[in-house]
Design a protein around this motif. Sequence first.
Motif, mmCIF file in Angstrom:
data_model
loop_
_atom_site.group_PDB
_atom_site.id
_atom_site.type_symbol
_atom_site.label_atom_id
_atom_site.label_comp_id
_atom_site.label_asym_id
_atom_site.label_seq_id
_atom_site.Cartn_x
_atom_site.Cartn_y
_atom_site.Cartn_z
ATOM 1 N N ARG A 19 0.428 -1.028 -0.059
ATOM 2 C CA ARG A 19 0.050 0.355 -0.108
ATOM 3 C C ARG A 19 0.780 1.181 -0.447
ATOM 4 N NH1 ARG A 19 -2.873 -3.125 3.319
ATOM 5 N NH2 ARG A 19 -2.629 -2.695 5.579
ATOM 6 N N ARG A 20 2.011 1.160 0.979
ATOM 7 C CA ARG A 20 2.718 2.244 1.017
ATOM 8 C C ARG A 20 3.581 2.836 -0.550
ATOM 9 N NH1 ARG A 20 4.702 0.138 5.554
ATOM 10 N NH2 ARG A 20 6.346 -0.418 4.562
ATOM 11 N N THR A 46 -7.028 16.523 21.322
ATOM 12 C CA THR A 46 -6.060 15.195 21.814
ATOM 13 C C THR A 46 -4.721 15.878 21.759
ATOM 14 O OG1 THR A 46 -5.897 15.621 19.274
ATOM 15 C CG2 THR A 46 -7.111 13.988 19.914
ATOM 16 N N THR A 47 -4.268 14.412 22.153
ATOM 17 C CA THR A 47 -1.870 14.432 22.307
ATOM 18 C C THR A 47 -1.224 13.560 21.044
ATOM 19 O OG1 THR A 47 -2.261 12.792 23.399
ATOM 20 C CG2 THR A 47 -2.484 14.784 24.580
ATOM 21 N N PRO A 48 -0.305 14.082 20.601
ATOM 22 C CA PRO A 48 0.573 13.061 19.714
ATOM 23 C C PRO A 48 -0.016 11.605 19.915
ATOM 24 C CG PRO A 48 1.238 14.977 20.281
ATOM 25 C CD PRO A 48 0.065 14.765 20.972
ATOM 26 N N LYS A 49 0.145 11.044 21.232
ATOM 27 C CA LYS A 49 0.393 9.693 22.152
ATOM 28 C C LYS A 49 -1.422 9.603 21.542
ATOM 29 C CE LYS A 49 -0.042 6.835 25.142
ATOM 30 N NZ LYS A 49 0.703 6.323 27.288
ATOM 31 N N ASP A 50 -2.190 10.623 21.265
ATOM 32 C CA ASP A 50 -3.793 9.615 21.012
ATOM 33 C C ASP A 50 -3.868 9.696 19.840
ATOM 34 O OD1 ASP A 50 -4.943 10.657 23.276
ATOM 35 O OD2 ASP A 50 -4.736 11.923 23.326
ATOM 36 N N VAL A 51 -3.364 10.958 19.083
ATOM 37 C CA VAL A 51 -2.357 10.498 17.537
ATOM 38 C C VAL A 51 -2.265 9.511 16.822
ATOM 39 C CG1 VAL A 51 -2.420 11.499 15.106
ATOM 40 C CG2 VAL A 51 -3.015 12.931 17.388
ATOM 41 N N GLY A 52 -1.974 8.623 17.698
ATOM 42 C CA GLY A 52 -0.628 7.864 17.323
ATOM 43 C C GLY A 52 -1.545 6.818 17.536
ATOM 44 N N ASN A 53 -2.457 6.499 18.370
ATOM 45 C CA ASN A 53 -3.252 4.813 19.205
ATOM 46 C C ASN A 53 -4.129 5.080 18.360
ATOM 47 O OD1 ASN A 53 -1.039 4.920 21.691
ATOM 48 N ND2 ASN A 53 -3.186 5.675 22.611
ATOM 49 N N PHE A 56 -2.981 3.482 14.951
ATOM 50 C CA PHE A 56 -2.139 2.317 14.703
ATOM 51 C C PHE A 56 -2.955 1.613 14.727
ATOM 52 C CE2 PHE A 56 -1.294 -1.760 16.859
ATOM 53 C CZ PHE A 56 0.363 -1.587 16.496
ATOM 54 N N ALA A 57 -4.992 1.654 15.852
ATOM 55 C CA ALA A 57 -5.873 1.565 15.291
ATOM 56 C C ALA A 57 -6.349 1.020 13.840
ATOM 57 C CB ALA A 57 -7.105 1.342 16.575
ATOM 58 N N SER A 58 -6.481 1.948 13.374
ATOM 59 C CA SER A 58 -6.772 2.181 12.341
ATOM 60 C C SER A 58 -5.855 1.492 10.912
ATOM 61 C CB SER A 58 -6.971 3.566 11.521
ATOM 62 O OG SER A 58 -7.760 4.485 12.418
ATOM 63 N N ARG A 59 -4.477 1.054 11.620
ATOM 64 C CA ARG A 59 -4.022 0.264 10.702
ATOM 65 C C ARG A 59 -2.718 0.850 9.726
ATOM 66 N NH1 ARG A 59 -4.504 -4.643 11.639
ATOM 67 N NH2 ARG A 59 -2.623 -4.944 9.723
ATOM 68 N N ASN A 60 -2.891 2.190 10.084
ATOM 69 C CA ASN A 60 -2.463 3.232 9.232
ATOM 70 C C ASN A 60 -0.414 3.489 10.119
ATOM 71 O OD1 ASN A 60 -3.854 3.914 7.559
ATOM 72 N ND2 ASN A 60 -4.895 5.551 9.150
ATOM 73 N N PHE A 61 0.239 2.478 10.472
ATOM 74 C CA PHE A 61 1.382 2.434 11.007
ATOM 75 C C PHE A 61 2.536 3.163 10.630
ATOM 76 C CE2 PHE A 61 -0.854 -1.724 9.972
ATOM 77 C CZ PHE A 61 -0.851 -2.512 11.822
ATOM 78 N N GLU A 62 2.435 4.094 9.051
ATOM 79 C CA GLU A 62 3.474 4.993 9.647
ATOM 80 C C GLU A 62 3.497 6.019 9.818
ATOM 81 O OE1 GLU A 62 4.006 5.310 5.026
ATOM 82 O OE2 GLU A 62 6.354 4.183 5.453
#
Length: 658
Positions: A19-20, A46-53, A56-62
């Motif tokens: 996909r990438r 939201t914080t950067p950590k919230d965004v990352g979580n 990640f849950a949405s499988r947008n790992f990058e």
Amino acid sequence: SRRRAGSHCHPASRAMRRRRKTKQGPGPSLSDLRERTKKHLSGKSTTPKDVGNHEFASRNFEAAVEAYSLAISAEKKDVTLYSNRSAAYCALGKFGKALNDAKTAIAINPQWPKGYFRLGYAEEKMIQYDDALAHYTQGLKLCETETAEKIAATKRNNRIKKSAKNGDSQRKGRASPTCHELLGEAIARVTGFMNTLRLDQRIEADKKDPFFRMVTWLKEGGARFPELYMRRYRDDHRGVHALTNIDPQKEILYVPLKFIMTSEMAKSSPIGKSIALSKVEVESSHTWLAAFLLSEKAKQKSSFFYPYISILPETFSTIPLFFKQDLLDELKGSFSLEKIDRRNEHLRKEFDAIAAKVPEFKKFGHDAFVWARLVIITRIFGIVVNNIKTDGLVPYADMLNHKLPRDTAWTYQDTLKGFTINTCRPIKLGEEVFDSYGRKCNHRFFVNYGFALTENEDNEAVVTVRLKSSDPEASRKARIFQNFLVRPYHERSYQIPAKYDQKTRALFGFLRLCKMNAKELLAFAGERKMIRHDPEALLENVLPTSKRNELLVLQEVQQAAETAMSAFSTSIETDEKLLKNKDYKSLNHRNCIVMRLGEKKVLQWFIDLADRATRMLEYRSFLSFASHAKAIMHQDTEFDVYVEKVLEPLAINESMLL
């Protein structure tokens, strides 16, 4: 391009990478991600950590990695950020970076079990099962009590159920596994892998083992074989196995040139130069490498190659050159006895010739020279380095055992400045990885390598035939042979396989000449001039002259095969029974049985060929011949070749069969 080690094991990672590759333009900015996350969380800050979580849950790992990285820049001591980014890196197949983040989390808080789970998971994906198991186990010991974990799990369940009631239909009403559960499952999984792989038999795991030293030496010098390990079956028998499932056309081993002992390196060494200056005639190219190997061995630990030399076998007990008389007696009738005698004679002659002119070579001694030559012949690779054809000893690559068809393909690549092995087919976790030593008769495997294959379609046997002095045309035939054949003409021995190939055609050609009558000789005298430039090719190209001639040839072949068969002291049936019942005293005894049985089966094939072909030539009409041929063909592919190339043309050319 070369794929990452271990990445083939993770389909989700492959999908993300695909996909990438297809994504167009730059990815969303952190502010965009934050707005998207804030909207999803119903306007909450939201914080950067919230965004990352969320990513990640949405499988947008990058995107998750980017968010966690920004959060870490502000909170460098938050272990959860390193843990989460480690998980995102693993999902992307970037296991090295995942490993580093897990180590950082542990360095910040050595008592946090989740850090050990992340570290173990990265190590597991990098096929470092021993380390993974150790860190999973360490993390499990640090976990909170089960009661505390259950309380936490209950709280999470309540939050999930409450969220579900508020319309969050995307989440399932089930608690995520606790750290204790994750570690327990991971330990069971890795233990299962290790049991399947039988890593208890792994050679390089013991730091005191010379193989551990060799593997460390290779890896520190840039060699790569992350998906392989060596297993010991018994003291003198080892093999290479797969640590994971391996795709076809995958590079599984790379050894830089500096680790390879080549003939050119040997010739340019001090001992090589001494031999060259002596002007002694070196009969085998393997002798150069043998002399170099002995000179490096004498240096002991000061030699660069010491880690490799230290794993070489001290003896070659399975090589028949060292068999005692009781084992040699088991080979009665086998032409391998002559091969053994010739090899011993050659090695003695080669050593004596060089020792007489090179004092430093003489110091090695004959026994050491024989040992070195056996190391070379059992491990050598023929390679081309910078357009120069040479031979080389390649550490680790020479641990692969033989099998046909081949599992792997090897070569030297100038662009990589090293030796590589690639897979030819998928190889499963725990499966042995084989090389192919090529198609050879068992006598070559037996005399050179110390093993014999139970089933080997390339087996050969030796038959001896001669021009009989009672032949009315013996003198004329003798002159033909004397003028046109390089080797002795009155008696010849042929080493032939159970097939009508070039070697067998030479045997039949010699006998066709021996059985020609005056008329056939006259016709042949004019044809032979056409191939005068290659006397030995004369025999391979002698075609059957008549049915009468071919019948006599078949009779002579059968008699020669029966004579050779009578030299053995056991029958085919006896040997097959011995092998089936494993009624042998040792592996060497078993190999002797396999060696002689293979020869007898070849001889029996020629006896049967003569019987079948003779019956076919006795038919009086071509129609009867063709009908019989149709009935019996396609049962023995090699016999079919003889029928098509010899019998059918004979039947067509002769208008009336007897």
